[in-house]
Design a protein around this motif. Structure first.
Motif, PDB file in Angstrom:
ATOM      1  N   TYR A 102       0.880  -1.139   0.013  1.00 49.50           N
ATOM      2  CA  TYR A 102      -0.138  -0.107   0.165  1.00 49.50           C
ATOM      3  C   TYR A 102       0.883   1.252   0.007  1.00 49.50           C
ATOM      4  O   TYR A 102       0.477   2.335  -0.187  1.00 49.50           O
ATOM      5  N   PHE A 103       2.275   1.210  -0.058  1.00 53.64           N
ATOM      6  CA  PHE A 103       3.029   2.307   0.242  1.00 53.64           C
ATOM      7  C   PHE A 103       3.831   2.794  -0.965  1.00 53.64           C
ATOM      8  O   PHE A 103       4.180   1.894  -1.908  1.00 53.64           O
ATOM      9  N   GLN A 104       4.018   3.973  -1.149  1.00 56.02           N
ATOM     10  CA  GLN A 104       4.837   4.637  -2.250  1.00 56.02           C
ATOM     11  C   GLN A 104       5.919   5.258  -1.587  1.00 56.02           C
ATOM     12  O   GLN A 104       5.483   6.362  -1.259  1.00 56.02           O
ATOM     13  N   PRO A 105       6.850   4.678  -1.157  1.00 59.22           N
ATOM     14  CA  PRO A 105       8.081   5.470  -0.294  1.00 59.22           C
ATOM     15  C   PRO A 105       8.487   6.656  -1.055  1.00 59.22           C
ATOM     16  O   PRO A 105       8.753   6.737  -2.358  1.00 59.22           O
ATOM     17  N   VAL A 106       8.784   7.952  -0.328  1.00 58.15           N
ATOM     18  CA  VAL A 106       9.188   8.896  -1.102  1.00 58.15           C
ATOM     19  C   VAL A 106      10.371   9.409  -0.364  1.00 58.15           C
ATOM     20  O   VAL A 106      10.312   9.554   1.027  1.00 58.15           O
ATOM     21  N   ARG A 107      11.538   9.773  -0.951  1.00 58.09           N
ATOM     22  CA  ARG A 107      12.858  10.140  -0.351  1.00 58.09           C
ATOM     23  C   ARG A 107      12.966  11.514  -0.170  1.00 58.09           C
ATOM     24  O   ARG A 107      12.493  12.510  -1.007  1.00 58.09           O
ATOM     25  N   PHE A 108      13.141  12.176   1.036  1.00 57.30           N
ATOM     26  CA  PHE A 108      13.511  13.433   1.219  1.00 57.30           C
ATOM     27  C   PHE A 108      14.730  13.804   1.741  1.00 57.30           C
ATOM     28  O   PHE A 108      15.651  12.881   2.458  1.00 57.30           O
ATOM     29  N   VAL A 109      15.125  14.889   1.668  1.00 55.71           N
ATOM     30  CA  VAL A 109      16.347  15.658   2.468  1.00 55.71           C
ATOM     31  C   VAL A 109      15.752  16.440   3.435  1.00 55.71           C
ATOM     32  O   VAL A 109      14.861  17.550   3.341  1.00 55.71           O
TER      33      VAL A 109
END
Length: 532
Positions: free
Chosen positions: A73-80
């Motif tokens: 169910y997840f769409q991981p999003v990478r952040f700074v």
């Protein structure tokens, strides 16, 4: 016996929602869980946010929605993540070699949406609203030398242009693209005092918390920034000394609708910015209710609401948890209840329904940017977006505002559906606040998808409703008081959920896709997508 009776009465008083009908009770149950202090305000990348994401995924599963992300169910999003070390920072106006140091937090604040250089000093130029809208023959940057300089900007736009076009051009990513192309290395924003949605002191109190940008530089619209600051309009006059212009004069010209002058400032801006930096991952939550029509199930109607809020911040009256009950646990709860209603229906909608709880909205619509630019395969062809954000069921549902209603046939359909349900369409109550670009539907618009941002509205016949909505914005918006101890109209919330569920089904079942109106400024994005 008496003690038990008293305890029962107190319980009834403490839980007024127990008298609400069962659908509203379920909706409020989701809000209570998501906005509980235990979630610590659901800040992007925090354990509280992840717990909330896990909860939403479980509820999507219970509603019969299958996983639609890239990881279940997840769409991981990478952040700074970046956080300012303000005591080590400096902001000064330099005239004739003498530095006038500004008090950070009082005179101005430094943005940390970028990785700053060790130090910076540059000439500054006032460029009016700092907008380029070539389709309307409008260009604040024409003939201005901005190479290696800092643009100083009055927030807003020329009133001669349509409100949504004005709003689009003021989006910081859109504006920075123009400034960067003109050679600017950064910019300063000064608000018109008449358009401040919250007092300066309220807006800057959480400047020491972590802020996030997208780790993927291809998606990061702040890429290339070397400096950005916000100036307290009450202290802005210092920027214009020695220019022959005053801040009050410029604001008065803006209010009259006169063109703003553009001119070099009699100063250089000197800055030293120090930050802490870290990386984080935070997921969008994606569920799919598959369509029943083999020829249409590959198309999706996207229902979105942001799940994140502000986390833990500066205390107000002893409370430091920014729970975000209305902003936007309410919208996510509605998403879950619509999923449940559609999942329980004996006849499924013809198109697929994509349920999307988004991360990073409070950081600048970042989760929806990542999703719209790289939708997971389960999204299919997205034909419409209905976005729910802080719809404020604190008044009876007599009217609704739909930002973007005049841009597409999706808006035409919503107008007819709402009015046939006895709900009036109210106009945008504050066009100067640019709400059209301030929630996640904007990234779907830019991806060419007809979209609406829907919330409660006041009516011309009952200005009391509008005043109550405005007061909420002024007193509870982005404050710890947006918690579970505030008045909520449960009947109105249930009615709104029914309205949105019915309209979602309506859009999903009509064979014709929603399309942009031919004269809409935003139709270009659909044409761009089709040409790729």
């Amino acid at each position: 016996m008496l003690r038990a009776f008293v305890a029962a009465v107190l319980l009834l008083i403490a839980l007024p929602s127990s008298c609400a009908p069962r659908p509203a009770d379920r909706w409020w149950g989701h809000v209570r869980w998501l906005a509980d202090d235990a979630r610590e305000g659901r800040a992007t990348g925090s354990p509280g946010y992840q717990a909330a994401a896990d909860y939403v995924a479980r509820e999507f599963r219970r509603a019969g929605a299958r996983p639609g992300g890239t990881d279940g169910y997840f769409q991981p999003v990478r952040f700074v993540g970046r956080r300012i070390r303000e005591p080590e920072c400096l902001l000064a106006l330099v005239r004739n070699g003498r530095a006038d140091t500004l008090a950070l937090g009082e005179d101005a604040t430094l943005s940390v949406t970028y990785d700053p250089p060790d130090s910076l000093e540059a000439e500054a130029v006032f460029v009016g609203y700092g907008l380029q809208i070539p389709e309307y023959g409008y260009d604040d940057l024409a003939g201005i030398d901005l190479r290696g300089k800092i643009a100083v900007i009055l927030r807003g736009g020329p009133p001669s242009l349509p409100a949504n076009v004005r709003a689009y051009a003021q989006h910081q990513g859109v504006r920075w693209r123009s400034l960067r192309a003109a050679g600017a290395i950064g910019f300063v924003l000064i608000s018109d005092p008449a358009t401040l949605s919250v007092p300066w002191e309220q807006g800057v109190r959480n400047r020491f918390t972590w802020g996030y940008g997208l780790a993927d530089t291809a998606l990061d619209e702040h890429h290339g920034e070397q400096f950005k600051a916000y100036v307290n309009p009450a202290r802005a006059e210092r920027f214009f000394e020695g220019t022959g212009h005053s801040f009050d004069e410029l604001v008065a010209a803006a209010h009259r609708g006169d063109p703003l002058p553009r001119f070099p400032l009699a100063l250089r801006i000197r800055a030293r910015v120090r930050i802490d930096r870290r990386e984080a991952t935070s997921p969008n939550v994606v569920g799919i209710i598959e369509g029943s029509d083999p020829s249409l199930r590959g198309e999706s109607v996207v229902l979105s609401a942001h799940l994140d809020h502000l986390g833990i911040g500066a205390p107000v009256e002893g409370d430091s948890i920014y729970n975000g009950a209305m902003d936007n646990a309410s919208g996510v709860a509605t998403l879950i209840e619509i999923a449940r209603a559609l999942g329980d229906a004996r006849v499924k909608p013809k198109r697929s329904i994509l349920l999307l709880a988004l991360t990073g909205e409070e950081e600048g619509l970042l989760g929806s940017c990542a999703f719209a630019k790289n939708p997971p395969p389960a999204a299919g062809t997205m034909v419409a977006n209905l976005n729910l954000d802080m719809f404020l069921p604190i008044v009876p549902l007599r009217a609704t505002v739909a930002f973007g209603i005049d841009e597409s046939t999706l808006g035409d359909r919503y107008r007819g559906f709402a009015e046939s349900s006895g709900v009036r369409i109210a106009p945008d109550p504050a066009p100067q606040q640019t709400y059209f670009i301030r929630s996640d539907q904007f990234n779907f618009v830019r991806a060419g998808v007809p979209a609406l941002f829907v919330e409660f509205g006041g009516t011309a016949e009952d200005s009391t409703l509008g005043k109550r909505l405005k007061k909420w914005q002024e007193t509870r918006y982005h404050a710890p008081s947006d918690d579970l101890r505030q008045p909520v109209d449960f009947e109105a919330a249930a009615a709104f959920n029914r309205l949105l569920a019915g309209f979602t089904e309506n859009v999903a079942n009509r064979r014709e896709r929603p399309v942009w109106h031919e004269g809409s400024f935003f139709a270009r994005f659909a044409r761009d997508e089709a040409a790729r």
